[in-house]
Design a protein around this motif. Structure first.
Motif, mmCIF file in Angstrom:
data_model
loop_
_atom_site.group_PDB
_atom_site.id
_atom_site.type_symbol
_atom_site.label_atom_id
_atom_site.label_comp_id
_atom_site.label_asym_id
_atom_site.label_seq_id
_atom_site.Cartn_x
_atom_site.Cartn_y
_atom_site.Cartn_z
ATOM 1 N N LYS A 1 57.343 21.625 35.220
ATOM 2 C CA LYS A 1 56.369 20.970 34.347
ATOM 3 C C LYS A 1 55.707 21.939 33.372
ATOM 4 N N ALA A 2 55.585 23.203 33.762
ATOM 5 C CA ALA A 2 55.043 24.225 32.863
ATOM 6 C C ALA A 2 56.205 24.989 32.258
ATOM 7 N N SER A 3 56.291 24.999 30.935
ATOM 8 C CA SER A 3 57.373 25.711 30.257
ATOM 9 C C SER A 3 57.018 27.171 30.006
ATOM 10 N N ALA A 4 55.745 27.507 30.034
ATOM 11 C CA ALA A 4 55.273 28.884 29.902
ATOM 12 C C ALA A 4 53.829 28.912 30.380
ATOM 13 N N ILE A 5 53.406 30.041 30.919
ATOM 14 C CA ILE A 5 52.038 30.187 31.420
ATOM 15 C C ILE A 5 51.445 31.477 30.889
ATOM 16 N N VAL A 6 50.272 31.377 30.287
ATOM 17 C CA VAL A 6 49.455 32.541 29.962
ATOM 18 C C VAL A 6 48.302 32.563 30.950
ATOM 19 N N ALA A 7 48.188 33.634 31.722
ATOM 20 C CA ALA A 7 47.117 33.784 32.702
ATOM 21 C C ALA A 7 46.290 35.001 32.311
ATOM 22 N N ALA A 8 45.098 34.754 31.755
ATOM 23 C CA ALA A 8 44.231 35.834 31.285
ATOM 24 C C ALA A 8 43.091 36.058 32.283
ATOM 25 N N GLY A 9 42.891 37.297 32.664
ATOM 26 C CA GLY A 9 41.760 37.635 33.515
ATOM 27 C C GLY A 9 41.797 37.002 34.892
ATOM 28 N N VAL A 10 42.988 36.845 35.478
ATOM 29 C CA VAL A 10 43.069 36.268 36.818
ATOM 30 C C VAL A 10 42.895 37.358 37.869
ATOM 31 N N GLY A 11 42.439 36.945 39.061
ATOM 32 C CA GLY A 11 42.455 37.875 40.177
ATOM 33 C C GLY A 11 41.123 38.242 40.782
ATOM 34 N N SER A 12 40.009 37.763 40.244
ATOM 35 C CA SER A 12 38.716 38.098 40.847
ATOM 36 C C SER A 12 38.684 37.654 42.306
ATOM 37 N N GLY A 13 38.298 38.583 43.179
ATOM 38 C CA GLY A 13 38.193 38.260 44.594
ATOM 39 C C GLY A 13 39.498 38.231 45.338
ATOM 40 N N SER A 14 40.597 38.591 44.692
ATOM 41 C CA SER A 14 41.900 38.515 45.345
ATOM 42 C C SER A 14 42.286 39.787 46.082
ATOM 43 N N HIS A 15 41.871 40.936 45.566
ATOM 44 C CA HIS A 15 42.314 42.185 46.184
ATOM 45 C C HIS A 15 41.786 42.276 47.614
ATOM 46 N N PRO A 16 42.636 42.681 48.555
ATOM 47 C CA PRO A 16 42.211 42.720 49.962
ATOM 48 C C PRO A 16 40.927 43.504 50.203
ATOM 49 N N SER A 17 40.706 44.565 49.444
ATOM 50 C CA SER A 17 39.504 45.378 49.652
ATOM 51 C C SER A 17 38.234 44.674 49.190
ATOM 52 N N GLU A 18 38.377 43.583 48.420
ATOM 53 C CA GLU A 18 37.214 42.892 47.868
ATOM 54 C C GLU A 18 36.948 41.539 48.508
ATOM 55 N N ARG A 19 37.817 41.103 49.431
ATOM 56 C CA ARG A 19 37.687 39.737 49.940
ATOM 57 C C ARG A 19 36.353 39.500 50.632
ATOM 58 N N ALA A 20 35.917 40.415 51.480
ATOM 59 C CA ALA A 20 34.672 40.211 52.223
ATOM 60 C C ALA A 20 33.478 40.135 51.274
ATOM 61 N N SER A 21 33.402 41.053 50.308
ATOM 62 C CA SER A 21 32.282 41.027 49.365
ATOM 63 C C SER A 21 32.352 39.799 48.465
ATOM 64 N N TRP A 22 33.577 39.378 48.105
ATOM 65 C CA TRP A 22 33.739 38.173 47.281
ATOM 66 C C TRP A 22 33.174 36.946 47.980
ATOM 67 N N LEU A 23 33.470 36.798 49.254
ATOM 68 C CA LEU A 23 32.976 35.641 49.995
ATOM 69 C C LEU A 23 31.462 35.665 50.107
ATOM 70 N N ARG A 24 30.881 36.849 50.283
ATOM 71 C CA ARG A 24 29.415 36.945 50.330
ATOM 72 C C ARG A 24 28.808 36.592 48.977
ATOM 73 N N GLU A 25 29.363 37.140 47.918
ATOM 74 C CA GLU A 25 28.806 36.925 46.578
ATOM 75 C C GLU A 25 28.917 35.466 46.144
ATOM 76 N N THR A 26 30.056 34.855 46.418
ATOM 77 C CA THR A 26 30.217 33.458 46.002
ATOM 78 C C THR A 26 29.269 32.539 46.776
ATOM 79 N N SER A 27 29.011 32.858 48.035
ATOM 80 C CA SER A 27 28.069 32.067 48.823
ATOM 81 C C SER A 27 26.665 32.160 48.247
#
Length: 312
Positions: free
Chosen positions: A111-137
């Motif tokens: 269904k997608a013929s091309a994808i531009v993904a700009a600035g993706v990845g916040s909170g994804s890196h394993p070293s940031e997951r715990a802090s990401w969950l705290r911050e989003t809460s």
């Protein structure tokens, strides 16, 4: 005011131009108005559609928190396509919107013929997951407790946002004003049930390795939370290119609209004529402490991708 029907919400959209469709999917701290520079440029040769996600007026703002989530965000792309009778489209997403575009590519192959993904990845890196969950809460409660105007000013001064102020003060003021007009309920629910609970892109490597749609990854070199994840995505996605924009934070479409438009135009032009990465060997790029490794790609592990019917 035009709307399309999605599961549990009506989504407001705007469109301009004629030709092959491009759907623009906004980031968490914005709405369709953040794509103004891109809509003006690409409507010269494409049919451009931008919509407000659920929770972002004048789209519906469901009170029920269960009506939010990353699955809804991906499926809402399909609802826009179905509502406008679009069979296939290019997708351009920023941050949360880029994540939704990648998930849409996985859930609805072809269904997608091309994808531009700009600035993706916040909170994804394993070293940031715990802090990401705290911050989003904490942030999800802040929208309700302190209101949108105060919270917008705080967010706009973040370490990956302040760059816009020093590059284009008027655009930064407009960004703060738009964010301040958002729904506190919508933002809170989106943060708590879409942003916080979405799977890490690092945990999706096996599925993403099977995605063959052409992808352009774009990230600012001062968007620290997203850099390593974009290197991972470059090494994982079979048909991806990576553009790193210098001296740039998170909102590339606002900070460097001309540069981003040039990159997207070149990418889509190559996709449209069938020359994007044609015949290139599989080259992987792996981030590691102290630099970047390039290596010839070998067989990647894979797992079945669950295919979903388009929402109706």
């Amino acid at each position: 005011m035009p709307y399309v029907e999605a599961a549990g919400a009506k989504l407001h959209f705007e469109e301009c131009g004629q030709g092959y469709p491009i759907i623009f999917i906004h980031e968490f701290a914005s709405d369709l108005r953040g794509w103004e520079n891109q809509l003006r440029h690409f409507s010269r040769g494409y049919r451009c559609i931008a919509y407000n996600a659920r929770g972002y007026p004048p789209s519906d703002v469901p009170e029920d928190a269960a009506s939010y989530g990353w699955e809804f965000a991906a499926d809402d792309v399909g609802a826009v396509m179905w509502g406008l009778k679009i069979e296939r489209a290019h997708l351009v997403g920023s941050s949360m919107g880029g994540y939704a575009a990648l998930q849409f590519g996985l859930r609805y192959p072809g269904k997608a013929s091309a994808i531009v993904a700009a600035g993706v990845g916040s909170g994804s890196h394993p070293s940031e997951r715990a802090s990401w969950l705290r911050e989003t809460s904490v942030l999800s409660r802040t929208f309700i407790d302190h209101g949108m105007v105060s919270t917008a000013r705080r967010l706009a001064r973040g370490p990956a946002r302040i760059q816009l102020k020093y590059k284009d003060r008027e655009s930064w003021r407009e960004f703060v004003a738009r964010l301040g007009q958002s729904s506190a309920v919508g933002m809170s629910n989106t943060m708590a049930h879409c942003q916080a609970l979405r799977p890490s892109l690092h945990d999706l490597r096996d599925q993403l390795s099977e995605l063959t749609v052409p992808v352009l990854l774009a990230v600012g070199d001062e968007d620290v939370r997203c850099l390593d994840t974009n290197l991972m995505l470059k090494s994982t996605l079979r048909n991806a290119g990576l553009w790193i924009c210098p001296n740039t934070g998170h909102a590339i479409n606002l900070e460097e609209p001309l540069a981003l438009n040039t990159q997207i135009e070149s990418f889509l032009g190559a996709v449209d004529c069938g020359s994007w990465r044609r015949g290139f060997p599989g080259i992987g790029i792996t981030a590691h402490q102290g630099g970047v490794d390039a290596h010839v790609e070998t067989n990647r592990p894979s797992r079945p991708i669950t295919k979903h019917p388009m929402p109706t």
